[in-house]
Write a protein that holds these residues in place. Structure first.
Motif, PDB file in Angstrom:
ATOM      1  N   LEU A 101      40.866  51.021  42.682  1.00 52.13           N
ATOM      2  CA  LEU A 101      40.572  49.776  43.390  1.00 52.13           C
ATOM      3  C   LEU A 101      39.166  49.804  43.978  1.00 52.13           C
ATOM      4  CD1 LEU A 101      43.982  49.228  45.226  1.00 52.13           C
ATOM      5  CD2 LEU A 101      43.110  47.969  43.247  1.00 52.13           C
ATOM      6  N   GLN A 102      38.780  50.932  44.548  1.00 49.55           N
ATOM      7  CA  GLN A 102      37.448  51.044  45.138  1.00 49.55           C
ATOM      8  C   GLN A 102      36.368  51.052  44.063  1.00 49.55           C
ATOM      9  OE1 GLN A 102      37.981  54.589  47.576  1.00 49.55           O
ATOM     10  NE2 GLN A 102      38.331  53.341  49.412  1.00 49.55           N
ATOM     11  N   SER A 103      36.659  51.628  42.914  1.00 54.91           N
ATOM     12  CA  SER A 103      35.672  51.637  41.832  1.00 54.91           C
ATOM     13  C   SER A 103      35.440  50.235  41.283  1.00 54.91           C
ATOM     14  CB  SER A 103      36.134  52.565  40.704  1.00 54.91           C
ATOM     15  OG  SER A 103      37.276  52.021  40.043  1.00 54.91           O
ATOM     16  N   LEU A 104      36.441  49.363  41.420  1.00 56.55           N
ATOM     17  CA  LEU A 104      36.326  47.968  40.969  1.00 56.55           C
ATOM     18  C   LEU A 104      35.797  47.056  42.072  1.00 56.55           C
ATOM     19  CD1 LEU A 104      39.717  47.719  39.032  1.00 56.55           C
ATOM     20  CD2 LEU A 104      37.427  47.801  38.024  1.00 56.55           C
ATOM     21  N   ASN A 105      35.522  47.632  43.239  1.00 59.03           N
ATOM     22  CA  ASN A 105      35.029  46.869  44.395  1.00 59.03           C
ATOM     23  C   ASN A 105      36.015  45.784  44.843  1.00 59.03           C
ATOM     24  OD1 ASN A 105      32.521  48.281  44.605  1.00 59.03           O
ATOM     25  ND2 ASN A 105      31.724  47.063  42.896  1.00 59.03           N
ATOM     26  N   ILE A 106      37.293  46.090  44.708  1.00 55.53           N
ATOM     27  CA  ILE A 106      38.320  45.154  45.162  1.00 55.53           C
ATOM     28  C   ILE A 106      38.301  45.075  46.691  1.00 55.53           C
ATOM     29  CG2 ILE A 106      40.806  44.678  45.257  1.00 55.53           C
ATOM     30  CD1 ILE A 106      39.552  44.263  42.513  1.00 55.53           C
ATOM     31  N   SER A 107      38.386  43.857  47.220  1.00 54.44           N
ATOM     32  CA  SER A 107      38.435  43.667  48.681  1.00 54.44           C
ATOM     33  C   SER A 107      39.718  42.962  49.121  1.00 54.44           C
ATOM     34  CB  SER A 107      37.226  42.846  49.145  1.00 54.44           C
ATOM     35  OG  SER A 107      37.210  41.576  48.498  1.00 54.44           O
ATOM     36  N   HIS A 108      40.316  42.181  48.211  1.00 51.90           N
ATOM     37  CA  HIS A 108      41.521  41.409  48.528  1.00 51.90           C
ATOM     38  C   HIS A 108      42.550  41.601  47.407  1.00 51.90           C
ATOM     39  CE1 HIS A 108      38.402  39.529  50.950  1.00 51.90           C
ATOM     40  NE2 HIS A 108      39.306  38.837  51.618  1.00 51.90           N
ATOM     41  N   ILE A 109      43.823  41.591  47.779  1.00 50.57           N
ATOM     42  CA  ILE A 109      44.899  41.766  46.804  1.00 50.57           C
ATOM     43  C   ILE A 109      45.993  40.741  47.063  1.00 50.57           C
ATOM     44  CG2 ILE A 109      46.696  43.313  45.935  1.00 50.57           C
ATOM     45  CD1 ILE A 109      44.905  45.670  46.652  1.00 50.57           C
ATOM     46  N   VAL A 110      46.372  40.014  46.016  1.00 49.54           N
ATOM     47  CA  VAL A 110      47.523  39.107  46.079  1.00 49.54           C
ATOM     48  C   VAL A 110      48.685  39.830  45.423  1.00 49.54           C
ATOM     49  CG1 VAL A 110      48.473  36.858  45.450  1.00 49.54           C
ATOM     50  CG2 VAL A 110      46.018  37.084  45.952  1.00 49.54           C
ATOM     51  N   CYS A 111      49.671  40.187  46.228  1.00 50.68           N
ATOM     52  CA  CYS A 111      50.843  40.920  45.762  1.00 50.68           C
ATOM     53  C   CYS A 111      51.997  39.927  45.600  1.00 50.68           C
ATOM     54  CB  CYS A 111      51.205  42.015  46.760  1.00 50.68           C
ATOM     55  SG  CYS A 111      52.735  42.899  46.379  1.00 50.68           S
ATOM     56  N   ILE A 112      52.349  39.643  44.353  1.00 52.05           N
ATOM     57  CA  ILE A 112      53.422  38.689  44.058  1.00 52.05           C
ATOM     58  C   ILE A 112      54.617  39.477  43.534  1.00 52.05           C
ATOM     59  CG2 ILE A 112      54.042  36.595  42.794  1.00 52.05           C
ATOM     60  CD1 ILE A 112      51.031  36.093  42.404  1.00 52.05           C
TER      61      ILE A 112
ATOM     62  N   LEU B 134      40.554  39.347  39.241  1.00 54.07           N
ATOM     63  CA  LEU B 134      41.154  40.267  38.277  1.00 54.07           C
ATOM     64  C   LEU B 134      42.662  40.093  38.269  1.00 54.07           C
ATOM     65  CD1 LEU B 134      38.550  41.807  39.769  1.00 54.07           C
ATOM     66  CD2 LEU B 134      39.171  43.604  38.154  1.00 54.07           C
ATOM     67  N   LEU B 135      43.264  40.412  37.134  1.00 54.17           N
ATOM     68  CA  LEU B 135      44.704  40.263  36.949  1.00 54.17           C
ATOM     69  C   LEU B 135      45.262  41.534  36.346  1.00 54.17           C
ATOM     70  CD1 LEU B 135      47.370  38.579  36.678  1.00 54.17           C
ATOM     71  CD2 LEU B 135      46.474  37.792  34.460  1.00 54.17           C
ATOM     72  N   GLY B 136      46.420  41.977  36.863  1.00 50.63           N
ATOM     73  CA  GLY B 136      47.014  43.187  36.304  1.00 50.63           C
ATOM     74  C   GLY B 136      48.409  43.429  36.826  1.00 50.63           C
ATOM     75  N   PRO B 137      48.966  44.598  36.533  1.00 53.71           N
ATOM     76  CA  PRO B 137      50.303  44.974  36.981  1.00 53.71           C
ATOM     77  C   PRO B 137      50.241  45.689  38.331  1.00 53.71           C
ATOM     78  CG  PRO B 137      49.511  46.624  35.481  1.00 53.71           C
ATOM     79  CD  PRO B 137      48.413  45.599  35.595  1.00 53.71           C
ATOM     80  N   PHE B 138      51.401  45.939  38.881  1.00 54.12           N
ATOM     81  CA  PHE B 138      51.464  46.633  40.167  1.00 54.12           C
ATOM     82  C   PHE B 138      50.870  48.036  40.089  1.00 54.12           C
ATOM     83  CE2 PHE B 138      54.135  49.501  42.876  1.00 54.12           C
ATOM     84  CZ  PHE B 138      53.494  49.207  44.079  1.00 54.12           C
ATOM     85  N   VAL B 139      51.067  48.707  38.944  1.00 50.29           N
ATOM     86  CA  VAL B 139      50.573  50.073  38.829  1.00 50.29           C
ATOM     87  C   VAL B 139      49.067  50.151  39.033  1.00 50.29           C
ATOM     88  CG1 VAL B 139      50.261  49.943  36.318  1.00 50.29           C
ATOM     89  CG2 VAL B 139      50.687  52.161  37.406  1.00 50.29           C
ATOM     90  N   ALA B 140      48.355  49.051  38.716  1.00 50.33           N
ATOM     91  CA  ALA B 140      46.902  49.040  38.902  1.00 50.33           C
ATOM     92  C   ALA B 140      46.515  48.993  40.370  1.00 50.33           C
ATOM     93  CB  ALA B 140      46.292  47.842  38.171  1.00 50.33           C
ATOM     94  N   SER B 141      47.448  48.611  41.219  1.00 57.36           N
ATOM     95  CA  SER B 141      47.155  48.510  42.652  1.00 57.36           C
ATOM     96  C   SER B 141      47.551  49.775  43.408  1.00 57.36           C
ATOM     97  CB  SER B 141      47.904  47.313  43.251  1.00 57.36           C
ATOM     98  OG  SER B 141      49.295  47.584  43.357  1.00 57.36           O
ATOM     99  N   LYS B 142      48.044  50.790  42.702  1.00 56.59           N
ATOM    100  CA  LYS B 142      48.538  52.000  43.366  1.00 56.59           C
ATOM    101  C   LYS B 142      47.481  53.081  43.504  1.00 56.59           C
ATOM    102  CE  LYS B 142      52.609  53.437  42.075  1.00 56.59           C
ATOM    103  NZ  LYS B 142      53.761  53.838  41.210  1.00 56.59           N
ATOM    104  N   SER B 143      46.346  52.901  42.836  1.00 57.00           N
ATOM    105  CA  SER B 143      45.295  53.910  42.883  1.00 57.00           C
ATOM    106  C   SER B 143      44.153  53.432  43.769  1.00 57.00           C
ATOM    107  CB  SER B 143      44.781  54.209  41.465  1.00 57.00           C
ATOM    108  OG  SER B 143      43.608  54.992  41.526  1.00 57.00           O
TER     109      SER B 143
END
Length: 234
Positions: free
Chosen positions: A53-64, A40-49
């Motif tokens: 993140l849990q609803s999307l089943n995210i397990s890893h995050i690349v913070c650039i 998945l691709l998005g802005p930083f604001v998407a990584s603040k909730s």
């Protein structure tokens, strides 16, 4: 893991075109979009909730992030997700190709283990999309144009700056060359070995031509002893 070898030409065309029933709205810039299964691709604001993140089943995050943004753009939930943080400069002079292998390895490992990866920068417009375009280009063996269209058809607002776009173009030649070498790893070495063997045989032939065909023995002459004609007389 996905790769273009699993798809027909028609399927690959559909992958590039993406879903045609998505109506893009301005507020979707603040959300993340799935580019490929597990990516998945998005802005930083998407990584603040954490809930999102849990609803999307995210397990890893690349913070650039640009180094100037480190105080705010940073891992928020290190106890819940695995992070890869890349400090870069969001300008046309930044070398993304040098940084890309670590991001690619992180994403590959996550998806191979059944994880889901969110790649984000601050706005999700230029910096993080450049990494994602290079990633899908290599895994699907796409041209840079098709890879860019593939990501744009899912996150319409992306617009890598001119320097990043130039590097995306350059990366196509790099990954294709690496694929060619990986496909035929023994070719050049075998040819070189054959050439060396040929050279050795040529040297042997040169030595044979220089060496005399018949080695003549040097005769050994005995000095003539004068005969004493009176030696038999008594």
């Amino acid at each position: 893991m996905f790769n273009n070898g699993d798809l027909t030409e028609e399927q690959l065309k559909n992958v590039v075109q993406g879903p045609g029933d998505v109506e893009w709205k301005y507020e979707m810039r603040r959300e993340c979009q799935q580019i490929l299964p597990g990516l998945l691709l998005g802005p930083f604001v998407a990584s603040k909730s954490l809930e999102t993140l849990q609803s999307l089943n995210i397990s890893h995050i690349v913070c650039i992030r640009d180094q100037k943004e480190a105080f705010s753009v940073k891992p928020r939930f290190p106890d819940h997700f695995r992070y890869l943080v890349l400090d870069v400069e969001d300008n046309e002079e930044q070398n993304l190709i040098r940084l890309f292998p670590s991001a690619k390895a992180f994403i590959d490992q996550a998806i191979a283990n059944g994880g889901r990866v969110l790649v984000h920068c601050n706005g999700g417009i230029s910096l993080s999309p450049a990494f994602v375009v290079m990633f899908v280009m290599q895994h699907y063996a796409l041209s840079w144009e098709d890879a860019l269209h593939m990501v744009q058809n899912r996150r319409y607002c992306i617009s890598p700056n001119g320097g990043f776009l130039t590097q995306i173009k350059e990366y196509e030649a790099i990954y294709r060359a690496n694929r060619a070498v990986a496909t035929y790893p023994a070719g050049p070495r075998s040819a070189r070995r054959k050439r060396e063997d040929d050279d050795d045989e040529e040297d042997d032939r040169d030595d044979d031509r220089k060496r005399p065909l018949v080695e003549h023995a040097v005769p050994s002459f005995q000095p003539m002893v004068p005969v004493d004609e009176f030696a038999m007389e008594t």
